[in-house]
Motif scaffolding. Structure first.
Motif, PDB file in Angstrom:
ATOM      1  N   ALA A  22       0.806  -1.222   0.000  1.00 29.90           N
ATOM      2  CA  ALA A  22       0.000   0.000   0.000  1.00 29.90           C
ATOM      3  C   ALA A  22       0.838   1.271   0.000  1.00 29.90           C
ATOM      4  O   ALA A  22       0.307   2.370  -0.172  1.00 29.90           O
ATOM      5  CB  ALA A  22      -0.931   0.006   1.209  1.00 29.90           C
ATOM      6  N   ILE A  23       2.154   1.133   0.196  1.00 33.24           N
ATOM      7  CA  ILE A  23       3.030   2.304   0.239  1.00 33.24           C
ATOM      8  C   ILE A  23       3.361   2.742  -1.185  1.00 33.24           C
ATOM      9  O   ILE A  23       3.904   1.972  -1.976  1.00 33.24           O
ATOM     10  CB  ILE A  23       4.310   1.984   1.028  1.00 33.24           C
ATOM     11  N   ALA A  24       3.019   3.995  -1.498  1.00 32.56           N
ATOM     12  CA  ALA A  24       3.265   4.499  -2.849  1.00 32.56           C
ATOM     13  C   ALA A  24       4.706   4.929  -3.046  1.00 32.56           C
ATOM     14  O   ALA A  24       5.264   4.776  -4.140  1.00 32.56           O
ATOM     15  CB  ALA A  24       2.330   5.674  -3.143  1.00 32.56           C
ATOM     16  N   GLY A  25       5.315   5.501  -2.007  1.00 30.45           N
ATOM     17  CA  GLY A  25       6.681   5.976  -2.151  1.00 30.45           C
ATOM     18  C   GLY A  25       7.234   6.504  -0.845  1.00 30.45           C
ATOM     19  O   GLY A  25       6.512   6.638   0.152  1.00 30.45           O
ATOM     20  N   TYR A  26       8.533   6.813  -0.871  1.00 22.94           N
ATOM     21  CA  TYR A  26       9.278   7.196   0.331  1.00 22.94           C
ATOM     22  C   TYR A  26       9.948   8.546   0.125  1.00 22.94           C
ATOM     23  O   TYR A  26      10.225   8.956  -1.011  1.00 22.94           O
ATOM     24  CB  TYR A  26      10.343   6.145   0.636  1.00 22.94           C
ATOM     25  N   PHE A  27      10.267   9.214   1.240  1.00 19.74           N
ATOM     26  CA  PHE A  27      10.942  10.510   1.162  1.00 19.74           C
ATOM     27  C   PHE A  27      11.567  10.841   2.506  1.00 19.74           C
ATOM     28  O   PHE A  27      11.333  10.172   3.518  1.00 19.74           O
ATOM     29  CB  PHE A  27       9.969  11.623   0.738  1.00 19.74           C
ATOM     30  N   VAL A  28      12.373  11.893   2.510  1.00 23.12           N
ATOM     31  CA  VAL A  28      13.042  12.366   3.720  1.00 23.12           C
ATOM     32  C   VAL A  28      12.088  13.249   4.513  1.00 23.12           C
ATOM     33  O   VAL A  28      11.342  14.048   3.935  1.00 23.12           O
ATOM     34  CB  VAL A  28      14.304  13.175   3.366  1.00 23.12           C
ATOM     35  N   CYS A  29      12.128  13.114   5.829  1.00 25.53           N
ATOM     36  CA  CYS A  29      11.394  14.013   6.719  1.00 25.53           C
ATOM     37  C   CYS A  29      12.313  14.424   7.860  1.00 25.53           C
ATOM     38  O   CYS A  29      13.054  13.588   8.395  1.00 25.53           O
ATOM     39  CB  CYS A  29      10.147  13.325   7.285  1.00 25.53           C
ATOM     40  N   ASN A  30      12.293  15.689   8.227  1.00 24.26           N
ATOM     41  CA  ASN A  30      12.922  16.147   9.460  1.00 24.26           C
ATOM     42  C   ASN A  30      11.811  16.299  10.487  1.00 24.26           C
ATOM     43  O   ASN A  30      10.990  17.214  10.392  1.00 24.26           O
ATOM     44  CB  ASN A  30      13.652  17.476   9.243  1.00 24.26           C
ATOM     45  N   ASP A  31      11.752  15.387  11.444  1.00 22.87           N
ATOM     46  CA  ASP A  31      10.726  15.451  12.491  1.00 22.87           C
ATOM     47  C   ASP A  31      11.184  16.467  13.536  1.00 22.87           C
ATOM     48  O   ASP A  31      11.667  16.116  14.606  1.00 22.87           O
ATOM     49  CB  ASP A  31      10.524  14.066  13.107  1.00 22.87           C
ATOM     50  N   VAL A  32      11.062  17.754  13.175  1.00 20.33           N
ATOM     51  CA  VAL A  32      11.471  18.822  14.091  1.00 20.33           C
ATOM     52  C   VAL A  32      10.607  18.740  15.354  1.00 20.33           C
ATOM     53  O   VAL A  32       9.395  18.511  15.276  1.00 20.33           O
ATOM     54  CB  VAL A  32      11.334  20.194  13.421  1.00 20.33           C
TER      55      VAL A  32
END
Length: 281
Positions: free
Chosen positions: A146-156
């Motif tokens: 079900a996952i379409a894609g991935y990316f970077v996140c900064n969980d500030v």
């Protein structure tokens, strides 16, 4: 594929990063990169297009958040064994869930705004993903699919708000600018194994985080399955999956961000972000 959004805040257009490094305008194909775009059928339609047939974008002044208007911005806490250890906390028996406000979403290189009365502003490089298929009570294999894609996140994060103000973590996680994502949404078929990606973060040129998704406790497919036992997930929902060790709170003594500090972070194959901390408005 690597999908992206570019342009001024509130006026972003959808784009595609071609194999030759050029950026191609997708606005004649889809209205935006959002829940309607990340479904399997829509992604297949985009994949069938020859990028050379799309208009080339000559210059990008700004990348926007790589997914627009998510219905939910879900987060998993303490999901790296080595980060739990640096926090002095046991490895969770089940995923720890909290949420960021969708208004926290920002572009990968937009400023991080220090909230008013903040004293412990912190950083967290994280692997995030977007849901492409609606999920309810799915198993792990269906969750991964079900996952379409991935990316970077900064969980500030603002640790005093998060940990010292009572109630849930959400207080220190959902401030404006606390959710930079991108620069690209990399489709799942291109990422390969999301459980074997190097990741890093620097503040003012000093590397603090240098880890890998190999130490992730709960993998993305399991996370989707687990979340779907408590809520339905819809295309466009964003999930960020936890951070390796090296956050400011874990330094000895702890180190927190101040206006003027520069943050750089990246994940293997998913691109890099760079943010400058600015004073509250």
């Amino acid at each position: 594929m690597k999908l992206l959004r570019y342009g001024a805040v509130g006026a972003e257009k959808p784009g595609l990063l071609a194999a030759d490094g050029s950026i191609r305008d997708l606005s004649g194909v889809v209205p935006d990169i959002d829940g309607s775009t990340v479904t399997p059928a829509s992604l297949a339609r985009i994949a069938a297009i020859d990028p050379a047939s799309l208009p080339q974008v000559e210059k990008v002044e700004r990348y926007g958040a790589c997914v627009a208007r998510p219905g939910k911005f879900l987060c998993i806490g303490l999901n790296y064994a080595d980060h739990a250890a640096e926090s002095g906390l046991p490895v969770p028996a089940e995923p720890v869930i909290f949420m960021k406000a969708t208004s926290a979403l920002s572009g990968p290189n937009d400023p991080v705004i220090q909230p008013r009365n903040a004293t412990k502003l912190d950083w967290e490089v994280e692997l995030a993903f977007v849901i492409g298929t609606e999920c309810r009570y799915v198993d792990e294999a269906a969750g991964a699919a079900a996952i379409a894609g991935y990316f970077v996140c900064n969980d500030v994060s603002e640790r005093a708000f998060q940990l010292e103000r009572g109630g849930t973590w959400d207080k220190g996680k959902g401030c404006d600018s606390f959710g930079p994502i991108g620069p690209w949404l990399v489709t799942a078929d291109e990422v390969g194994d999301p459980g074997d990606l190097s990741m890093w973060l620097e503040v003012n040129g000093q590397r603090y985080q240098d880890g890998s998704t190999r130490t992730m406790i709960f993998k993305p497919g399991f996370i989707v399955s687990y979340l779907s036992q408590f809520m339905s997930l819809q295309p466009g929902d964003i999930v960020t999956t936890g951070t390796p060790p090296g956050v400011g709170m874990g330094q000895k003594p702890p180190k927190y961000l101040s206006p003027g500090d520069r943050i750089r972070l990246g994940i293997q194959g998913l691109g890099e972000q760079e943010q400058v901390v600015v004073a509250p408005v």
